[in-house]
Design a protein around this motif. Structure first.
Motif, PDB file in Angstrom:
ATOM      1  N   VAL A  96       0.852  -1.189   0.000  1.00  0.00           N
ATOM      2  CA  VAL A  96       0.000   0.000   0.000  1.00  0.00           C
ATOM      3  C   VAL A  96       0.889   1.240   0.000  1.00  0.00           C
ATOM      4  O   VAL A  96       1.805   1.341   0.818  1.00  0.00           O
ATOM      5  N   PRO A  97       0.657   2.181  -0.922  1.00  0.00           N
ATOM      6  CA  PRO A  97       1.477   3.397  -0.930  1.00  0.00           C
ATOM      7  C   PRO A  97       1.357   4.153   0.392  1.00  0.00           C
ATOM      8  O   PRO A  97       0.266   4.374   0.901  1.00  0.00           O
ATOM      9  N   GLY A  98       2.490   4.509   0.950  1.00  0.00           N
ATOM     10  CA  GLY A  98       2.513   5.252   2.199  1.00  0.00           C
ATOM     11  C   GLY A  98       2.409   4.398   3.443  1.00  0.00           C
ATOM     12  O   GLY A  98       2.388   4.911   4.551  1.00  0.00           O
ATOM     13  N   MET A  99       2.363   3.094   3.279  1.00  0.00           N
ATOM     14  CA  MET A  99       2.249   2.185   4.429  1.00  0.00           C
ATOM     15  C   MET A  99       3.632   1.653   4.767  1.00  0.00           C
ATOM     16  O   MET A  99       4.318   1.112   3.909  1.00  0.00           O
ATOM     17  N   GLY A 100       4.006   1.815   6.007  1.00  0.00           N
ATOM     18  CA  GLY A 100       5.292   1.316   6.465  1.00  0.00           C
ATOM     19  C   GLY A 100       5.124   0.074   7.316  1.00  0.00           C
ATOM     20  O   GLY A 100       4.010  -0.357   7.620  1.00  0.00           O
ATOM     21  N   PRO A 101       6.238  -0.497   7.733  1.00  0.00           N
ATOM     22  CA  PRO A 101       6.167  -1.725   8.516  1.00  0.00           C
ATOM     23  C   PRO A 101       5.568  -1.533   9.909  1.00  0.00           C
ATOM     24  O   PRO A 101       4.985  -2.465  10.463  1.00  0.00           O
ATOM     25  N   THR A 102       5.672  -0.342  10.461  1.00  0.00           N
ATOM     26  CA  THR A 102       5.148  -0.116  11.808  1.00  0.00           C
ATOM     27  C   THR A 102       3.628  -0.203  11.824  1.00  0.00           C
ATOM     28  O   THR A 102       3.041  -0.905  12.658  1.00  0.00           O
ATOM     29  N   ILE A 103       2.970   0.480  10.907  1.00  0.00           N
ATOM     30  CA  ILE A 103       1.502   0.448  10.868  1.00  0.00           C
ATOM     31  C   ILE A 103       1.015  -0.910  10.377  1.00  0.00           C
ATOM     32  O   ILE A 103      -0.001  -1.414  10.850  1.00  0.00           O
ATOM     33  N   ALA A 104       1.768  -1.525   9.448  1.00  0.00           N
ATOM     34  CA  ALA A 104       1.390  -2.865   8.993  1.00  0.00           C
ATOM     35  C   ALA A 104       1.429  -3.850  10.160  1.00  0.00           C
ATOM     36  O   ALA A 104       0.524  -4.679  10.313  1.00  0.00           O
ATOM     37  N   ALA A 105       2.447  -3.744  11.009  1.00  0.00           N
ATOM     38  CA  ALA A 105       2.537  -4.624  12.179  1.00  0.00           C
ATOM     39  C   ALA A 105       1.421  -4.320  13.176  1.00  0.00           C
ATOM     40  O   ALA A 105       0.871  -5.235  13.799  1.00  0.00           O
ATOM     41  N   ARG A 106       1.067  -3.038  13.308  1.00  0.00           N
ATOM     42  CA  ARG A 106      -0.010  -2.664  14.226  1.00  0.00           C
ATOM     43  C   ARG A 106      -1.342  -3.248  13.754  1.00  0.00           C
ATOM     44  O   ARG A 106      -2.131  -3.751  14.551  1.00  0.00           O
ATOM     45  N   ILE A 107      -1.595  -3.176  12.439  1.00  0.00           N
ATOM     46  CA  ILE A 107      -2.831  -3.746  11.897  1.00  0.00           C
ATOM     47  C   ILE A 107      -2.845  -5.257  12.111  1.00  0.00           C
ATOM     48  O   ILE A 107      -3.852  -5.836  12.514  1.00  0.00           O
ATOM     49  N   TYR A 108      -1.696  -5.897  11.848  1.00  0.00           N
ATOM     50  CA  TYR A 108      -1.603  -7.347  12.046  1.00  0.00           C
ATOM     51  C   TYR A 108      -1.850  -7.709  13.508  1.00  0.00           C
ATOM     52  O   TYR A 108      -2.556  -8.674  13.817  1.00  0.00           O
ATOM     53  N   HIS A 109      -1.305  -6.938  14.425  1.00  0.00           N
ATOM     54  CA  HIS A 109      -1.464  -7.215  15.852  1.00  0.00           C
ATOM     55  C   HIS A 109      -2.923  -7.042  16.285  1.00  0.00           C
ATOM     56  O   HIS A 109      -3.456  -7.852  17.059  1.00  0.00           O
ATOM     57  N   ASP A 110      -3.584  -5.996  15.797  1.00  0.00           N
ATOM     58  CA  ASP A 110      -4.954  -5.715  16.232  1.00  0.00           C
ATOM     59  C   ASP A 110      -6.005  -6.595  15.554  1.00  0.00           C
ATOM     60  O   ASP A 110      -6.994  -6.965  16.181  1.00  0.00           O
ATOM     61  N   LEU A 111      -5.797  -6.926  14.283  1.00  0.00           N
ATOM     62  CA  LEU A 111      -6.801  -7.698  13.555  1.00  0.00           C
ATOM     63  C   LEU A 111      -6.498  -9.188  13.530  1.00  0.00           C
ATOM     64  O   LEU A 111      -7.386  -9.988  13.239  1.00  0.00           O
ATOM     65  N   GLY A 112      -5.269  -9.553  13.777  1.00  0.00           N
ATOM     66  CA  GLY A 112      -4.884 -10.957  13.697  1.00  0.00           C
ATOM     67  C   GLY A 112      -4.473 -11.298  12.276  1.00  0.00           C
ATOM     68  O   GLY A 112      -4.374 -10.443  11.396  1.00  0.00           O
ATOM     69  N   GLN A 129     -10.555   0.941  10.943  1.00  0.00           N
ATOM     70  CA  GLN A 129     -10.364   2.339  11.328  1.00  0.00           C
ATOM     71  C   GLN A 129     -10.212   2.512  12.831  1.00  0.00           C
ATOM     72  O   GLN A 129      -9.852   3.586  13.286  1.00  0.00           O
ATOM     73  N   ARG A 130     -10.448   1.462  13.607  1.00  0.00           N
ATOM     74  CA  ARG A 130     -10.200   1.535  15.049  1.00  0.00           C
ATOM     75  C   ARG A 130      -8.723   1.345  15.377  1.00  0.00           C
ATOM     76  O   ARG A 130      -8.312   1.612  16.498  1.00  0.00           O
ATOM     77  N   VAL A 131      -7.944   0.874  14.399  1.00  0.00           N
ATOM     78  CA  VAL A 131      -6.505   0.699  14.599  1.00  0.00           C
ATOM     79  C   VAL A 131      -5.861   2.073  14.603  1.00  0.00           C
ATOM     80  O   VAL A 131      -6.128   2.894  13.718  1.00  0.00           O
TER      81      VAL A 131
END
Length: 160
Positions: A96-112, A129-131
């Motif tokens: 995703v343009p503008g998506m870094g590993p930190t937010i990707a990891a946060r989404i993975y952690h919150d959504l599974g 959007q709650r992430v």
């Protein structure tokens, strides 16, 4: 590649290395190189095409070689290897343009570990959007990216 694109890759490398508890001096070197690239007035690719040195201060031989390869080819094997160590959902989100590993990891952690369809469902249900760090613009960018990815479908044999 532009200096901004190269700097984004270097920042991503430093973030992945930090998440893996990598060498702090190496992490700092990647971040410093990215910041110095953003400050440059001339594009690194243009300097390399003209046969000039990079002109980025405080770079070692290895990092200079990596930036040169990235500027000329647009790919870096080291970055690809680091991304291959990430979870499949994180790899998908890194596209995703503008998506870094930190937010990707946060989404993975919150959504599974949800797949593409689970990510779509999370968007529809409003869980994405709650992430923290994911708003309407980033959600739209994620939908644009996963919209082009084919979802596994059952095959039916209509000839029978």
């Amino acid at each position: 590649m532009t200096n901004r694109e190269i700097a984004a890759v270097l920042f991503n490398i430093s973030s992945i290395l930090k998440a893996q508890n990598g060498n702090p001096y190496r992490i700092r070197a990647y971040r410093r190189a990215a910041r110095n690239l953003l400050r440059m007035r001339q594009q690194v690719a243009d300097r390399l095409a003209a046969g000039k040195p990079l002109g980025v201060p405080l770079l070692g031989k290895s990092l200079t070689a990596k930036i040169s390869i990235l500027a000329l080819t647009g790919k870096l094997d080291f970055y690809e290897e680091l991304c291959a160590d990430l979870q499949p959902l994180e790899q998908l989100l890194m596209r995703v343009p503008g998506m870094g590993p930190t937010i990707a990891a946060r989404i993975y952690h919150d959504l599974g570990n949800v797949g593409v369809e689970g990510l779509r469902r999370s968007v529809i249900e409003g869980r994405l959007q709650r992430v923290w760090g994911v708003g309407p613009k980033r959600t739209a960018a994620i939908l644009d990216t996963i919209g082009g990815i084919p979802v596994r479908q059952e095959r039916f044999d209509f000839a029978a």
